[in-house]
Design an enzyme around this catalytic site. Structure first.
Site, PDB file in Angstrom:
ATOM      1  N   ARG A  97       0.826  -1.195   0.000  1.00 42.66           N
ATOM      2  CA  ARG A  97       0.000   0.000   0.000  1.00 42.66           C
ATOM      3  C   ARG A  97       0.858   1.242   0.000  1.00 42.66           C
ATOM      4  O   ARG A  97       1.954   1.266   0.538  1.00 42.66           O
ATOM      5  CB  ARG A  97      -0.882   0.046   1.261  1.00 42.66           C
ATOM      6  CG  ARG A  97      -2.056  -0.879   1.260  1.00 42.66           C
ATOM      7  CD  ARG A  97      -3.146  -0.488   0.286  1.00 42.66           C
ATOM      8  NE  ARG A  97      -3.454   0.925   0.263  1.00 42.66           N
ATOM      9  CZ  ARG A  97      -4.430   1.514   0.944  1.00 42.66           C
ATOM     10  NH1 ARG A  97      -5.208   0.826   1.721  1.00 42.66           N
ATOM     11  NH2 ARG A  97      -4.632   2.800   0.831  1.00 42.66           N
ATOM     12  N   ARG A 116       2.635   4.413 -16.968  1.00 44.61           N
ATOM     13  CA  ARG A 116       2.813   3.832 -18.307  1.00 44.61           C
ATOM     14  C   ARG A 116       4.013   4.409 -19.045  1.00 44.61           C
ATOM     15  O   ARG A 116       4.547   3.782 -19.951  1.00 44.61           O
ATOM     16  CB  ARG A 116       1.546   4.042 -19.132  1.00 44.61           C
ATOM     17  CG  ARG A 116       0.430   3.126 -18.715  1.00 44.61           C
ATOM     18  CD  ARG A 116      -0.743   3.168 -19.683  1.00 44.61           C
ATOM     19  NE  ARG A 116      -1.828   2.369 -19.148  1.00 44.61           N
ATOM     20  CZ  ARG A 116      -2.937   2.866 -18.623  1.00 44.61           C
ATOM     21  NH1 ARG A 116      -3.133   4.164 -18.584  1.00 44.61           N
ATOM     22  NH2 ARG A 116      -3.868   2.069 -18.154  1.00 44.61           N
ATOM     23  N   GLU A 149     -12.025   6.942  -5.077  1.00 42.51           N
ATOM     24  CA  GLU A 149     -12.260   6.540  -3.686  1.00 42.51           C
ATOM     25  C   GLU A 149     -13.723   6.771  -3.295  1.00 42.51           C
ATOM     26  O   GLU A 149     -14.385   7.649  -3.847  1.00 42.51           O
ATOM     27  CB  GLU A 149     -11.384   7.379  -2.741  1.00 42.51           C
ATOM     28  CG  GLU A 149      -9.978   6.918  -2.625  1.00 42.51           C
ATOM     29  CD  GLU A 149      -9.818   5.625  -1.846  1.00 42.51           C
ATOM     30  OE1 GLU A 149     -10.563   5.372  -0.877  1.00 42.51           O
ATOM     31  OE2 GLU A 149      -8.928   4.863  -2.230  1.00 42.51           O
ATOM     32  N   ARG A 184      -1.936   6.536   7.925  1.00 41.58           N
ATOM     33  CA  ARG A 184      -1.301   5.426   8.645  1.00 41.58           C
ATOM     34  C   ARG A 184      -0.017   5.918   9.302  1.00 41.58           C
ATOM     35  O   ARG A 184       1.074   5.584   8.870  1.00 41.58           O
ATOM     36  CB  ARG A 184      -0.974   4.279   7.681  1.00 41.58           C
ATOM     37  CG  ARG A 184      -2.166   3.500   7.142  1.00 41.58           C
ATOM     38  CD  ARG A 184      -2.980   2.779   8.199  1.00 41.58           C
ATOM     39  NE  ARG A 184      -2.244   1.855   9.022  1.00 41.58           N
ATOM     40  CZ  ARG A 184      -2.145   0.551   8.818  1.00 41.58           C
ATOM     41  NH1 ARG A 184      -2.765  -0.008   7.812  1.00 41.58           N
ATOM     42  NH2 ARG A 184      -1.448  -0.203   9.652  1.00 41.58           N
TER      43      ARG A 184
END
Length: 122
Positions: free
Chosen positions: A7, A63, A78, A116
């Protein structure tokens, strides 16, 4: 060998093409470097953006990176949760690796460190 998810998330200051593309590259490079992986190790990359980032597809940046042309990429938006972090790009990198889950290094940069703090670099 197992498939592991790595993540990562990063924020941008503005909803403009170049900052979104640059932040995507910065985040992916950090994930790859911290985990010692190459494009050949990658199964796929799932990319999400918050609804306020609609100037470009972050996958465009990936890419253009050397060796990443054949890696499957997918972008999505999201879930629009009230009060959630704004202007955020998230990556879920699925990688073939011999590392255990405990050895995987997740990456949270910029304002995304708030998502986090336990996994963010000081």
């Amino acid at each position: 060998m197992s498939v592991r998810g790595v993540r990562g998330a990063i924020t941008v200051d503005v909803n403009e093409e170049q900052p979104i593309l640059s932040a995507t590259i910065d985040l992916l490079n950090e994930i790859v470097t911290d985990n010692g992986i190459t494009p050949e190790d990658i199964c796929s990359v799932f990319i999400t953006v918050t609804g306020d980032l609609d100037s470009t597809f972050p996958a465009r940046a990936i890419r253009k990176m050397g060796g990443w042309e054949l890696v499957p990429l997918m972008c999505s938006v999201e879930i629009p949760v009230k009060g959630s972090l704004e202007k955020c790009i998230r990556l879920m990198v699925h990688v073939n690796t011999d590392k255990s889950q405990a050895e995987i290094k997740h990456v949270y940069l910029g304002g995304a460190q708030a998502l986090r703090p336990d996994l963010s670099k000081a």
